[in-house]
Design an enzyme around this catalytic site. Structure first.
Site, PDB file in Angstrom:
ATOM      1  N   LYS A  71       4.148  11.411   2.906  1.00 22.93           N
ATOM      2  CA  LYS A  71       3.114  12.453   3.061  1.00 22.93           C
ATOM      3  C   LYS A  71       3.401  13.819   2.438  1.00 22.93           C
ATOM      4  CE  LYS A  71       1.752   9.494   5.380  1.00 22.93           C
ATOM      5  NZ  LYS A  71       3.003   8.426   5.031  1.00 22.93           N
ATOM      6  N   GLU A 101       1.295   3.854  10.247  1.00 18.78           N
ATOM      7  CA  GLU A 101       1.446   2.885   9.286  1.00 18.78           C
ATOM      8  C   GLU A 101       1.958   1.557   9.806  1.00 18.78           C
ATOM      9  OE1 GLU A 101       2.027   4.537   4.941  1.00 18.78           O
ATOM     10  OE2 GLU A 101       4.050   3.733   5.498  1.00 18.78           O
ATOM     11  N   SER A 108       1.326   0.463   5.347  1.00 23.45           N
ATOM     12  CA  SER A 108       2.290   0.893   4.011  1.00 23.45           C
ATOM     13  C   SER A 108       1.766   0.304   2.670  1.00 23.45           C
ATOM     14  CB  SER A 108       3.507   0.353   4.421  1.00 23.45           C
ATOM     15  OG  SER A 108       4.462   0.567   3.239  1.00 23.45           O
TER      16      SER A 108
END
Length: 554
Positions: A121, A442, A468
């Protein structure tokens, strides 16, 4: 210079006094102030070495006449946050990264930025800040991790996640898993496959916001330090030429990035982050256009988790620039777009050729005739859903199965671990979207355990959450609208038939319209799983995955 607001004139004597208190020499304040944004910490393997990268960048800035000033931002390790409540905070941290950089830059009047990042991120968050601020900006990653080796074969973090499933199904012993655990992640860097971190660092190259080599030069290589110094030198050249991030992050750059994405076989999360980045730039990525780009851009690489090659192999074969060179030759990219080298993307690729055709195939002999990602539409996902089609077996490209529905990741994992999943089913995990999660978790654990059990070619999984980059199999995420926003995925029941057609870009719930209307009448959205603190505010403001899970500015 923006920095003159805090360094020049009699009215700025108090400001200069504070700079002196921090040890700055008056001569340093005569030079442009370059913000060095560093996400280093002592828990994320991709970030533990970033202080050395920062020092190299600062050296480069000083070489070329600037004054580097370091400040920090946060970084979450998705692997450590995986499969527990911590994952709710991962995607949500992207906005904090972007916002914190904006706050520091605007408050202190920096002239330019070098953004030092590595993981999932943090890289998109930093690029979002660069787009928002429109300053000369270069992104520098810490580089990918070396692959691990077990019994002569390369392994990585996804191997360990899959190993958990292999133990539960009796395919390997706990001792073998422990050996894998010790060997899979041999040192610093972003995890060794084409997972989200490396995908986004490669995307930064393709967009033109990072120097060639950013996505693939290994974390432990001396070339990584030299690349960081070059970034420090080059940011000063961009500043002198007045080349801000807005001159690089133009609409056509995103089409180039998506084409490179398709050729590399990147993480599904790239679509989430590129959409959010485009939003910062003031335009929208139409998800249907992704399929158009995918249809004309073949997949040239088969990198983990889809194949056995790792990022180190991609680098040895010529890196992202070699892939760009292949696509340019086939006229699949716009060659004229400006990059942070000061040259266009075609000029950057001059003289770069593929050195290993086993890793980077030619456009004429690709791994797959279409790109690595596909966006599916249908009554289950009118606003789109995303799948890494390059990591789906031929047997699962078209699949119709019976729904097994779970309202959380935990309940699905429990069912998988208890052997309750049967061949031919479609696992539906809902209320895990940006709002319903909150945070759009995720879900590597369920997909990797299924793969470890050998079920990834026998069952499908769909979710309004996400996966993921290490996920493989028929795992379809980002289903939009999400269940918490009234999406049809919230009305699915056990036993319903779900049809998946990847070549046809279709995801359909095979239930009659009148039955769906009856279900809708009794449907009520549950409370978010976390309803306090930052995530409470986040859930109220966040948009759907189809629009990048950005925060509503209204």
């Amino acid at each position: 210079m923006r920095s003159h607001k805090v360094t020049r004139g009699i009215d700025r004597a108090p400001h200069r006094s504070l700079f002196r208190a921090s040890g700055f020499h008056p001569e340093e304040l005569k030079r442009p102030l370059v913000g060095i944004v560093n996400s280093a910490n002592e828990i994320v393997p991709g970030h533990i070495h970033l202080n050395s990268i920062a020092e190299a960048v600062k050296t480069g800035v000083r070489i070329n006449g600037g004054t580097p000033i370091l400040f920090s931002t946060i970084a979450i390790c998705d692997g450590i946050a995986m499969n527990h409540a911590g994952m709710h905070y991962s995607l949500a941290s992207r906005e904090i990264v972007a916002d914190s950089i904006e706050l520091m830059v605007e408050a202190h009047c920096f002239d330019a930025l070098v953004l030092i990042t590595n993981c999932d991120k943090i890289t998109p968050g930093m690029m979002m800040a660069a787009a928002r601020l429109k300053l000369p900006s270069i992104l520098v990653s810490g580089g990918p991790m070396l692959a691990g080796v077990q019994k002569g074969a390369k392994i990585d973090l996804s191997s360990v996640f899959e190993g958990v499933g292999a133990v539960r199904s009796g395919r390997i012993s706990e001792k073998e898993l422990e050996d894998m655990e010790k060997k899979a992640c041999p040192g610093c860097g972003s995890c060794a496959g084409m997972f989200t971190a490396n995908s986004m660092n490669c995307m930064a190259e393709a967009l033109g916001l990072a120097l060639p080599g950013n996505g693939t030069v290994l974390a432990v290589s001396a070339d990584r330090i030299q690349l960081a110094k070059e970034a420090g030198i080059q940011i000063m050249n961009l500043l002198r030429k007045g080349i801000g991030a807005d001159k690089i992050l133009v609409r056509e750059a995103f089409n180039n990035a998506l084409a490179v994405d398709m050729a590399l076989g990147c993480s599904t999360n790239t679509l989430l982050h590129l959409t959010a980045l485009a939003h910062e730039c003031g335009f929208k990525i139409d998800l249907s256009s992704v399929n158009e780009i995918s249809s004309r851009t073949p997949q040239l690489c088969l990198l983990s988790p889809a194949g056995s090659d790792r990022i180190e192999d991609l680098h040895r074969a010529g890196g992202v620039t070699a892939v760009i060179s292949e696509l340019l030759e086939a006229k699949l990219l716009n060659p004229a777009l400006l990059t942070v080298t000061g040259k266009n993307i075609a000029e950057n690729a001059v003289g770069v050729a593929v050195t290993d055709r086993a890793v980077i195939r030619s456009v004429k002999e690709p791994r797959r005739p279409q790109g690595g990602l596909a966006v599916l539409f249908g009554n289950l996902a009118p606003d789109g859903a995303v799948v890494k089609q390059g990591a789906v077996s031929d047997a699962m490209q078209r699949f119709t199965g019976t729904a097994m529905v779970f309202d959380s990741e935990e309940s699905a994992v429990e069912a998988i671990n208890n052997g309750l999943i049967t061949e031919g089913c479609v696992i539906v995990i809902r209320y895990e979207g940006p709002r319903g999660g909150p945070g759009m978790r995720e879900m590597l654990a369920p997909t990797s355990v299924l793969a470890g059990m050998g079920l990834d070619e026998k069952v499908a999984l769909i979710t309004d959450g996400r996966f993921s980059g290490a996920t493989k199999g028929a795992s379809i995420g980002h289903v939009s609208p999400e269940a918490a926003a009234g999406g049809l995925i919230g009305l699915v029941k056990d036993g319903d038939q779900i049809s998946i057609d990847l070549p046809g870009h279709s995801l359909e719930l095979k239930v009659a319209a009148d039955e769906l209307r009856r279900r809708k009448e009794t449907w009520r959205a549950p409370e978010p799983k976390i309803n306090h603190g930052y995530l409470k505010r986040y859930a109220r403001q966040v948009s759907s995955a189809g629009s990048g899970a950005v925060l509503d500015e209204a």
